[in-house]
Design a protein around this motif. Structure first.
Motif, PDB file in Angstrom:
ATOM      1  N   ALA A  78       0.805  -1.207  -0.211  1.00 61.81           N
ATOM      2  CA  ALA A  78       0.245  -0.002  -0.270  1.00 61.81           C
ATOM      3  C   ALA A  78       0.988   1.286  -0.432  1.00 61.81           C
ATOM      4  O   ALA A  78       1.721   1.716   0.550  1.00 61.81           O
ATOM      5  N   SER A  79       0.383   2.293  -0.599  1.00 62.91           N
ATOM      6  CA  SER A  79       0.985   3.460  -0.970  1.00 62.91           C
ATOM      7  C   SER A  79       0.848   4.756   0.242  1.00 62.91           C
ATOM      8  O   SER A  79      -0.916   4.290   0.235  1.00 62.91           O
ATOM      9  N   LEU A  80       1.372   5.408   0.817  1.00 60.75           N
ATOM     10  CA  LEU A  80       0.683   5.970   2.302  1.00 60.75           C
ATOM     11  C   LEU A  80       1.497   7.400   1.393  1.00 60.75           C
ATOM     12  O   LEU A  80       2.618   7.613   1.596  1.00 60.75           O
ATOM     13  N   PRO A  81       0.771   8.461   0.905  1.00 59.84           N
ATOM     14  CA  PRO A  81       1.014   9.668   0.470  1.00 59.84           C
ATOM     15  C   PRO A  81       1.221  10.563   1.732  1.00 59.84           C
ATOM     16  O   PRO A  81       0.280  10.436   2.618  1.00 59.84           O
ATOM     17  N   PRO A  82       2.110  11.444   1.286  1.00 57.91           N
ATOM     18  CA  PRO A  82       2.652  12.555   2.425  1.00 57.91           C
ATOM     19  C   PRO A  82       1.262  13.422   3.511  1.00 57.91           C
ATOM     20  O   PRO A  82       1.094  13.918   1.509  1.00 57.91           O
ATOM     21  N   HIS A  83       1.157  14.280   3.742  1.00 57.51           N
ATOM     22  CA  HIS A  83       0.158  14.853   4.051  1.00 57.51           C
ATOM     23  C   HIS A  83       0.388  15.965   5.229  1.00 57.51           C
ATOM     24  O   HIS A  83       1.725  15.651   6.399  1.00 57.51           O
ATOM     25  N   ILE A  84      -0.241  17.154   5.921  1.00 62.59           N
ATOM     26  CA  ILE A  84       0.413  18.079   7.260  1.00 62.59           C
ATOM     27  C   ILE A  84      -1.082  17.775   7.955  1.00 62.59           C
ATOM     28  O   ILE A  84      -1.743  17.224   7.482  1.00 62.59           O
ATOM     29  N   LEU A  85      -0.061  17.390   9.557  1.00 61.09           N
ATOM     30  CA  LEU A  85      -1.212  17.949  10.077  1.00 61.09           C
ATOM     31  C   LEU A  85      -1.367  18.973  10.578  1.00 61.09           C
ATOM     32  O   LEU A  85      -0.195  20.085  11.032  1.00 61.09           O
ATOM     33  N   VAL A  86      -1.941  19.339  11.276  1.00 64.08           N
ATOM     34  CA  VAL A  86      -1.980  20.510  12.265  1.00 64.08           C
ATOM     35  C   VAL A  86      -2.958  21.019  12.982  1.00 64.08           C
ATOM     36  O   VAL A  86      -4.367  19.904  13.279  1.00 64.08           O
ATOM     37  N   SER A  87      -3.165  22.144  13.993  1.00 67.09           N
ATOM     38  CA  SER A  87      -3.969  22.106  14.828  1.00 67.09           C
ATOM     39  C   SER A  87      -5.542  22.438  14.587  1.00 67.09           C
ATOM     40  O   SER A  87      -5.405  23.241  13.551  1.00 67.09           O
ATOM     41  N   ALA A  88      -6.461  22.193  15.409  1.00 59.20           N
ATOM     42  CA  ALA A  88      -8.188  23.265  14.882  1.00 59.20           C
ATOM     43  C   ALA A  88      -8.221  24.285  14.116  1.00 59.20           C
ATOM     44  O   ALA A  88      -8.693  24.431  13.641  1.00 59.20           O
ATOM     45  N   ALA A  89      -7.545  25.220  15.669  1.00 56.87           N
ATOM     46  CA  ALA A  89      -6.889  26.285  15.090  1.00 56.87           C
ATOM     47  C   ALA A  89      -6.160  27.123  14.472  1.00 56.87           C
ATOM     48  O   ALA A  89      -6.094  28.790  14.267  1.00 56.87           O
ATOM     49  N   HIS A  90      -6.030  26.356  14.184  1.00 52.77           N
ATOM     50  CA  HIS A  90      -4.833  26.675  12.774  1.00 52.77           C
ATOM     51  C   HIS A  90      -5.110  27.171  11.689  1.00 52.77           C
ATOM     52  O   HIS A  90      -6.341  26.555  11.227  1.00 52.77           O
ATOM     53  N   PRO A  91      -4.249  28.665  10.421  1.00 54.66           N
ATOM     54  CA  PRO A  91      -5.138  29.110   9.178  1.00 54.66           C
ATOM     55  C   PRO A  91      -5.137  28.032   8.265  1.00 54.66           C
ATOM     56  O   PRO A  91      -5.966  27.902   7.991  1.00 54.66           O
ATOM     57  N   PHE A  92      -4.199  26.950   8.870  1.00 55.90           N
ATOM     58  CA  PHE A  92      -4.152  26.106   7.663  1.00 55.90           C
ATOM     59  C   PHE A  92      -5.753  25.170   8.036  1.00 55.90           C
ATOM     60  O   PHE A  92      -5.706  24.022   6.831  1.00 55.90           O
ATOM     61  N   ALA A  93      -6.191  25.019   8.707  1.00 59.99           N
ATOM     62  CA  ALA A  93      -7.354  23.857   9.555  1.00 59.99           C
ATOM     63  C   ALA A  93      -8.289  23.656   8.150  1.00 59.99           C
ATOM     64  O   ALA A  93      -9.180  22.683   7.403  1.00 59.99           O
ATOM     65  N   GLY A  94      -8.546  24.843   7.349  1.00 60.08           N
ATOM     66  CA  GLY A  94      -9.994  24.923   7.254  1.00 60.08           C
ATOM     67  C   GLY A  94      -9.354  24.717   5.038  1.00 60.08           C
ATOM     68  O   GLY A  94     -10.613  24.546   4.875  1.00 60.08           O
ATOM     69  N   ARG A  95      -8.152  24.759   4.580  1.00 57.72           N
ATOM     70  CA  ARG A  95      -7.500  24.348   3.759  1.00 57.72           C
ATOM     71  C   ARG A  95      -7.856  22.877   3.019  1.00 57.72           C
ATOM     72  O   ARG A  95      -7.936  22.780   4.008  1.00 57.72           O
ATOM     73  N   GLU A  96      -8.257  22.892   2.043  1.00 56.57           N
ATOM     74  CA  GLU A  96      -8.490  21.618   1.752  1.00 56.57           C
ATOM     75  C   GLU A  96      -7.341  20.583   0.983  1.00 56.57           C
ATOM     76  O   GLU A  96      -6.498  19.724   1.009  1.00 56.57           O
ATOM     77  N   GLU A  97      -5.932  22.065   0.943  1.00 58.37           N
ATOM     78  CA  GLU A  97      -4.489  21.400   0.367  1.00 58.37           C
ATOM     79  C   GLU A  97      -3.939  22.529   0.431  1.00 58.37           C
ATOM     80  O   GLU A  97      -4.096  23.161   0.691  1.00 58.37           O
ATOM     81  N   VAL A  98      -2.487  22.489   1.167  1.00 56.87           N
ATOM     82  CA  VAL A  98      -1.258  23.153   1.050  1.00 56.87           C
ATOM     83  C   VAL A  98      -0.433  22.710   0.187  1.00 56.87           C
ATOM     84  O   VAL A  98       0.535  21.761   0.510  1.00 56.87           O
ATOM     85  N   SER A  99       0.787  23.643   0.049  1.00 61.43           N
ATOM     86  CA  SER A  99       2.447  23.626  -0.534  1.00 61.43           C
ATOM     87  C   SER A  99       3.077  23.451   0.738  1.00 61.43           C
ATOM     88  O   SER A  99       3.007  24.373   0.967  1.00 61.43           O
ATOM     89  N   LEU A 100       4.243  22.860   0.014  1.00 62.24           N
ATOM     90  CA  LEU A 100       5.391  22.263   0.563  1.00 62.24           C
ATOM     91  C   LEU A 100       6.211  24.250   0.531  1.00 62.24           C
ATOM     92  O   LEU A 100       6.405  24.680   2.293  1.00 62.24           O
ATOM     93  N   ARG A 101       5.480  24.950  -0.318  1.00 59.47           N
ATOM     94  CA  ARG A 101       5.987  26.561  -0.329  1.00 59.47           C
ATOM     95  C   ARG A 101       5.647  27.480   1.180  1.00 59.47           C
ATOM     96  O   ARG A 101       5.885  27.810   1.698  1.00 59.47           O
ATOM     97  N   GLU A 102       4.243  27.014   1.555  1.00 64.80           N
ATOM     98  CA  GLU A 102       3.649  27.903   2.395  1.00 64.80           C
ATOM     99  C   GLU A 102       4.379  26.929   3.504  1.00 64.80           C
ATOM    100  O   GLU A 102       3.635  28.102   4.215  1.00 64.80           O
ATOM    101  N   LEU A 103       4.661  25.901   3.646  1.00 62.90           N
ATOM    102  CA  LEU A 103       5.202  25.751   4.620  1.00 62.90           C
ATOM    103  C   LEU A 103       6.353  25.490   5.502  1.00 62.90           C
ATOM    104  O   LEU A 103       6.180  25.895   6.874  1.00 62.90           O
ATOM    105  N   ALA A 104       7.028  26.395   4.566  1.00 63.68           N
ATOM    106  CA  ALA A 104       8.351  26.400   4.612  1.00 63.68           C
ATOM    107  C   ALA A 104       8.946  27.918   5.581  1.00 63.68           C
ATOM    108  O   ALA A 104       9.813  27.500   6.583  1.00 63.68           O
ATOM    109  N   ASP A 105       7.943  28.790   6.233  1.00 61.43           N
ATOM    110  CA  ASP A 105       8.608  29.086   6.940  1.00 61.43           C
ATOM    111  C   ASP A 105       7.517  29.093   8.189  1.00 61.43           C
ATOM    112  O   ASP A 105       8.031  29.970   9.078  1.00 61.43           O
ATOM    113  N   GLU A 106       6.761  28.055   7.889  1.00 56.35           N
ATOM    114  CA  GLU A 106       5.997  27.894   9.041  1.00 56.35           C
ATOM    115  C   GLU A 106       6.844  26.408  10.013  1.00 56.35           C
ATOM    116  O   GLU A 106       7.836  26.265   9.381  1.00 56.35           O
ATOM    117  N   PRO A 107       6.644  26.579  11.214  1.00 59.31           N
ATOM    118  CA  PRO A 107       7.568  25.888  12.661  1.00 59.31           C
ATOM    119  C   PRO A 107       7.423  23.958  12.633  1.00 59.31           C
ATOM    120  O   PRO A 107       6.160  24.033  12.470  1.00 59.31           O
TER     121      PRO A 107
END
Length: 311
Positions: free
Chosen positions: A164-193
């Motif tokens: 089976a293949s498991l593609p990567p995804h991200i996990l954020v808190s329920a209060a994080h601005p990305f929590a309501g997004r359908e997808e997020v790019s690596l470039r957007e994540l680069a400056d996030e902790p």
């Protein structure tokens, strides 16, 4: 012969753990039972097996180290009787030692092992959890029969069957601005902790996702324990990258994490079963492999949620 196979198993566990307490926890056996077994073996064999260190556990004597290796061979030969009986009677019975990648084990192994032992009541599954490198070493030393792990640097003498293949995804808190997004790019994540799951080879995989796009992640913290990472994420310290998909979206403290698709085309982690190429597979091992093949696929993995649908 005035010692038992069970006493040998207790001796081996104490020798590998370096502690009566740790051996007790591994086997779910009382500490006095293990101490008594070791004392009996020392008396029966006429050798000192361990050096006792006050408050620091045990260390094997030279004789103890040799006898651990011999005891393992005795146990393997005894277990071979079950394999031989299975071949003669066409029954599936005996004990199988299954290693599992530490991040996969809590989700996959309980359901997988229970399903197999329910189908074959005369079998027993012993589980061993470790990182990928340790699993490969245990296979080479024939300390485990099979490993459920990822396709990360498989040695030449190890056979790997992808399931089976498991593609990567991200996990954020329920209060994080990305929590309501359908997808997020690596470039957007680069400056996030980033809270990194820091395991051998896994860390290289996660860093490689960024490096292939000319990016470098902003490290905040790292841990080798998956639940520590999830709890930090749930409390808003940052995000993490993951491949496994637990059915629960709660961290251990009860706070929620949110899974968000990672935009782009990234190499997935491939889950599969690994065995030593030179091993003669018993009927028991062959049936367990078939059980794994039937239970683990891209559409369904024991203990995990269904995959994200594209688009």
């Amino acid at each position: 012969m005035r010692y038992t196979l069970r006493q040998l198993e207790y001796f081996i566990a104490a020798g590998e753990a370096g502690s009566i307490r740790h051996a007790s926890e591994k086997l779910s056996i009382s500490q006095p039972s293990i101490s008594t077994a070791i004392a009996h073996l020392e008396q029966e064999l006429g050798v000192q097996l361990f050096i006792r260190h006050h408050a620091q556990g045990l260390s094997l004597t030279p004789a103890g180290r040799r006898l651990v290796a011999e005891a393992k061979r005795v146990i393997q030969m005894a277990e071979g009787l079950y394999a031989a009986a299975s071949e003669v009677t066409d029954q599936v019975r005996g004990q199988l030692t299954v290693g599992a990648m530490v991040t996969l084990a809590p989700m996959i192994m309980p359901e997988l092992a229970h399903g197999f032992m329910s189908a074959y009541p005369a079998t027993e599954i012993r589980q061993f959890e470790a990182d990928h490198e340790q699993l490969m070493e245990r296979l080479k030393r024939a300390e485990i029969d099979i490993a459920i792990t990822y396709d990360l640097q498989i040695p030449e003498d190890i056979s790997f069957l992808p399931l089976a293949s498991l593609p990567p995804h991200i996990l954020v808190s329920a209060a994080h601005p990305f929590a309501g997004r359908e997808e997020v790019s690596l470039r957007e994540l680069a400056d996030e902790p980033l809270i990194l799951l820091d395991l051998p080879l896994s860390r290289e995989y996660f860093f490689g996702l960024f490096f292939r796009e000319g990016l470098e992640p902003k490290m905040y913290s790292r841990s080798s324990h998956q639940e520590v990472v999830r709890t930090m994420v749930a409390n808003g310290y940052g995000y993490t990258l993951a491949n496994v998909r637990p059915r629960s979206d709660l961290a251990l403290d009860g706070r929620r994490v949110v899974r968000v698709r990672l935009a782009g085309d990234h190499r997935p982690m491939v889950v599969g079963i690994a065995t030593l190429e030179t091993i003669r597979k018993s009927r028991l091992l062959e049936r367990f492999e078939a059980h794994c093949t039937a239970s683990i696929s891209d559409l369904s993995l024991p203990g995990m949620t269904a995959p994200d649908l594209p688009g």
